[in-house]
Design a protein around this motif. Structure first.
Motif, PDB file in Angstrom:
ATOM      1  N   ARG A   1       0.840  -1.191   0.000  1.00  0.00           N
ATOM      2  CA  ARG A   1       0.000   0.000   0.000  1.00  0.00           C
ATOM      3  C   ARG A   1       0.884   1.252   0.000  1.00  0.00           C
ATOM      4  O   ARG A   1       2.039   1.215   0.392  1.00  0.00           O
ATOM      5  CB  ARG A   1      -0.915   0.011   1.237  1.00  0.00           C
ATOM      6  CG  ARG A   1      -1.941  -1.127   1.281  1.00  0.00           C
ATOM      7  CD  ARG A   1      -3.009  -0.974   0.219  1.00  0.00           C
ATOM      8  NE  ARG A   1      -4.002  -2.049   0.279  1.00  0.00           N
ATOM      9  CZ  ARG A   1      -3.922  -3.179  -0.410  1.00  0.00           C
ATOM     10  NH1 ARG A   1      -2.881  -3.407  -1.196  1.00  0.00           N
ATOM     11  NH2 ARG A   1      -4.866  -4.095  -0.312  1.00  0.00           N
ATOM     12  N   GLU A   2       0.292   2.344  -0.431  1.00  0.00           N
ATOM     13  CA  GLU A   2       0.995   3.636  -0.388  1.00  0.00           C
ATOM     14  C   GLU A   2       1.107   4.119   1.054  1.00  0.00           C
ATOM     15  O   GLU A   2       0.224   3.835   1.877  1.00  0.00           O
ATOM     16  CB  GLU A   2       0.240   4.668  -1.222  1.00  0.00           C
ATOM     17  CG  GLU A   2       0.175   4.356  -2.709  1.00  0.00           C
ATOM     18  CD  GLU A   2      -0.532   5.454  -3.481  1.00  0.00           C
ATOM     19  OE1 GLU A   2      -0.247   6.655  -3.213  1.00  0.00           O
ATOM     20  OE2 GLU A   2      -1.378   5.128  -4.318  1.00  0.00           O
TER      21      GLU A   2
ATOM     22  N   GLU B   1      11.669  12.429  -7.914  1.00  0.00           N
ATOM     23  CA  GLU B   1      10.642  12.962  -8.808  1.00  0.00           C
ATOM     24  C   GLU B   1      10.069  11.882  -9.735  1.00  0.00           C
ATOM     25  O   GLU B   1       8.874  11.880 -10.025  1.00  0.00           O
ATOM     26  CB  GLU B   1      11.222  14.096  -9.666  1.00  0.00           C
ATOM     27  CG  GLU B   1      11.472  15.393  -8.921  1.00  0.00           C
ATOM     28  CD  GLU B   1      12.699  15.322  -8.023  1.00  0.00           C
ATOM     29  OE1 GLU B   1      13.541  14.427  -8.263  1.00  0.00           O
ATOM     30  OE2 GLU B   1      12.803  16.144  -7.093  1.00  0.00           O
ATOM     31  N   GLN B   2      10.885  10.951 -10.188  1.00  0.00           N
ATOM     32  CA  GLN B   2      10.467   9.997 -11.207  1.00  0.00           C
ATOM     33  C   GLN B   2       9.848   8.714 -10.653  1.00  0.00           C
ATOM     34  O   GLN B   2       8.960   8.129 -11.273  1.00  0.00           O
ATOM     35  CB  GLN B   2      11.666   9.639 -12.106  1.00  0.00           C
ATOM     36  CG  GLN B   2      12.173  10.811 -12.942  1.00  0.00           C
ATOM     37  CD  GLN B   2      13.391  10.439 -13.761  1.00  0.00           C
ATOM     38  OE1 GLN B   2      14.405  11.122 -13.756  1.00  0.00           O
ATOM     39  NE2 GLN B   2      13.321   9.321 -14.477  1.00  0.00           N
TER      40      GLN B   2
ATOM     41  N   ALA C   1       2.496   7.320  -4.103  1.00  0.00           N
ATOM     42  CA  ALA C   1       3.475   7.986  -3.239  1.00  0.00           C
ATOM     43  C   ALA C   1       4.520   6.994  -2.743  1.00  0.00           C
ATOM     44  O   ALA C   1       4.218   5.820  -2.494  1.00  0.00           O
ATOM     45  CB  ALA C   1       2.760   8.633  -2.060  1.00  0.00           C
ATOM     46  N   THR C   2       5.757   7.481  -2.604  1.00  0.00           N
ATOM     47  CA  THR C   2       6.851   6.619  -2.155  1.00  0.00           C
ATOM     48  C   THR C   2       7.611   7.269  -1.005  1.00  0.00           C
ATOM     49  O   THR C   2       7.616   8.491  -0.856  1.00  0.00           O
ATOM     50  CB  THR C   2       7.848   6.337  -3.297  1.00  0.00           C
ATOM     51  OG1 THR C   2       8.390   7.578  -3.751  1.00  0.00           O
ATOM     52  CG2 THR C   2       7.176   5.620  -4.449  1.00  0.00           C
ATOM     53  N   GLN C   3       8.246   6.425  -0.192  1.00  0.00           N
ATOM     54  CA  GLN C   3       9.175   6.866   0.845  1.00  0.00           C
ATOM     55  C   GLN C   3      10.534   6.257   0.537  1.00  0.00           C
ATOM     56  O   GLN C   3      10.684   5.035   0.569  1.00  0.00           O
ATOM     57  CB  GLN C   3       8.692   6.428   2.233  1.00  0.00           C
ATOM     58  CG  GLN C   3       7.500   7.209   2.758  1.00  0.00           C
ATOM     59  CD  GLN C   3       7.112   6.792   4.163  1.00  0.00           C
ATOM     60  OE1 GLN C   3       7.620   5.807   4.704  1.00  0.00           O
ATOM     61  NE2 GLN C   3       6.214   7.548   4.769  1.00  0.00           N
ATOM     62  N   LEU C   4      11.499   7.104   0.216  1.00  0.00           N
ATOM     63  CA  LEU C   4      12.845   6.623  -0.094  1.00  0.00           C
ATOM     64  C   LEU C   4      13.619   6.449   1.207  1.00  0.00           C
ATOM     65  O   LEU C   4      13.696   7.373   2.014  1.00  0.00           O
ATOM     66  CB  LEU C   4      13.551   7.620  -1.020  1.00  0.00           C
ATOM     67  CG  LEU C   4      12.806   7.927  -2.325  1.00  0.00           C
ATOM     68  CD1 LEU C   4      13.592   8.925  -3.159  1.00  0.00           C
ATOM     69  CD2 LEU C   4      12.541   6.658  -3.116  1.00  0.00           C
TER      70      LEU C   4
END
Length: 249
Positions: free
Chosen positions: A23-24, A47-48, A56-59
């Motif tokens: 999940r996001e 950004e990419q 949405a992502t968490q790096l």
């Protein structure tokens, strides 16, 4: 080409969402090799990547990876600056740091309960990740980020799930915790302890069935009444005749 790559990514993401409950925001663990490749190919990860994964992502990274990049010196200085911008996830190597690849493998043990993606250019690490079910793998090829197709291990795991032969370890623990919270575990234990006693026959089945009066049974009684009435009339008639004869004499 770009549309085809996006289509494959959407298909692979659907596999992980449906079968492993991703999940996001999607949590992506990146190592130094991936950051170095992104820098060399001028890829803007922050950004990419959300557009490529469709959410949405968490790096993220770990302390072991940051220390490994520091130890490699100027050659990976740019990769270290990129990795330092990411969130740092706690690992179990506070006192004794390990290599970045070993640290990432430890983060996805026990069924990858935190639903991490692994982003790496290390082929040896990638092969180890593929031996773990439910761990998406990202890498860079031809100046683009690519989400690898599900590994044979993940496909086999899903097949077992569909035949109800296997439940993920973290899901088992969640089920047990929920049962304990709701007090269902004790109730199930009590139900198992109670033995079912052998019951006797159903008392209702022992009752004698009432005989229904049929029309056939009613007809004889009606005929008897008719016969009695005829007999009475006959007796009265005979009595009247005998009286009349006596009077004539």
């Amino acid at each position: 080409m770009k549309l085809t790559r996006q289509k494959h990514a959407k298909k692979n993401m659907g596999f992980y969402k449906h079968n492993f409950h991703f999940r996001e925001p999607f949590q992506v663990l990146l190592d130094g090799t991936f950051c170095q490749a992104a820098l060399r190919n001028k890829i803007q990860i922050r950004e990419q990547l959300p557009g490529y994964l469709g959410g949405a992502t968490q790096l993220c990274t770990t302390r072991c990876i940051l220390k490994e990049l520091e130890s490699l010196g100027k050659a990976l200085y740019g990769a270290k600056l990129i990795a330092q911008r990411f969130q740092v996830r706690n690992c179990s190597h506070h006192k004794d740091p390990v290599s970045g690849s070993a640290c990432l493998i430890s983060m996805i043990e026990e069924g990858n309960p935190h639903h991490f993606f692994i982003a790496t250019q290390d082929q040896d690490l990638a092969n180890k990740v593929k031996k773990k079910a439910g761990v998406p793998l990202l890498f860079i090829i031809q100046n683009t980020m690519v989400l690898d197709k599900p590994s044979p291990k993940s496909l086999a795991f899903v097949q077992k799930l569909q035949t109800n032969q296997l439940v993920p370890e973290h899901q088992k623990q969640s089920i047990v915790q929920l049962k304990e919270k709701e007090g269902l575990a004790k109730q199930e234990g009590e139900k198992r302890r109670k033995r079912k006693r052998a019951g006797g026959p159903n008392p209702l089945s022992c009752l004698k069935k009432k005989k229904k009066k049929t029309q056939e049974g009613q007809e004889p009684s009606a005929e008897k009444n008719k016969r009695r009435k005829r007999k009475r009339k006959r007796v009265k008639a005979e009595a009247v005749q005998s009286v009349q004869k006596n009077e004539e004499e």
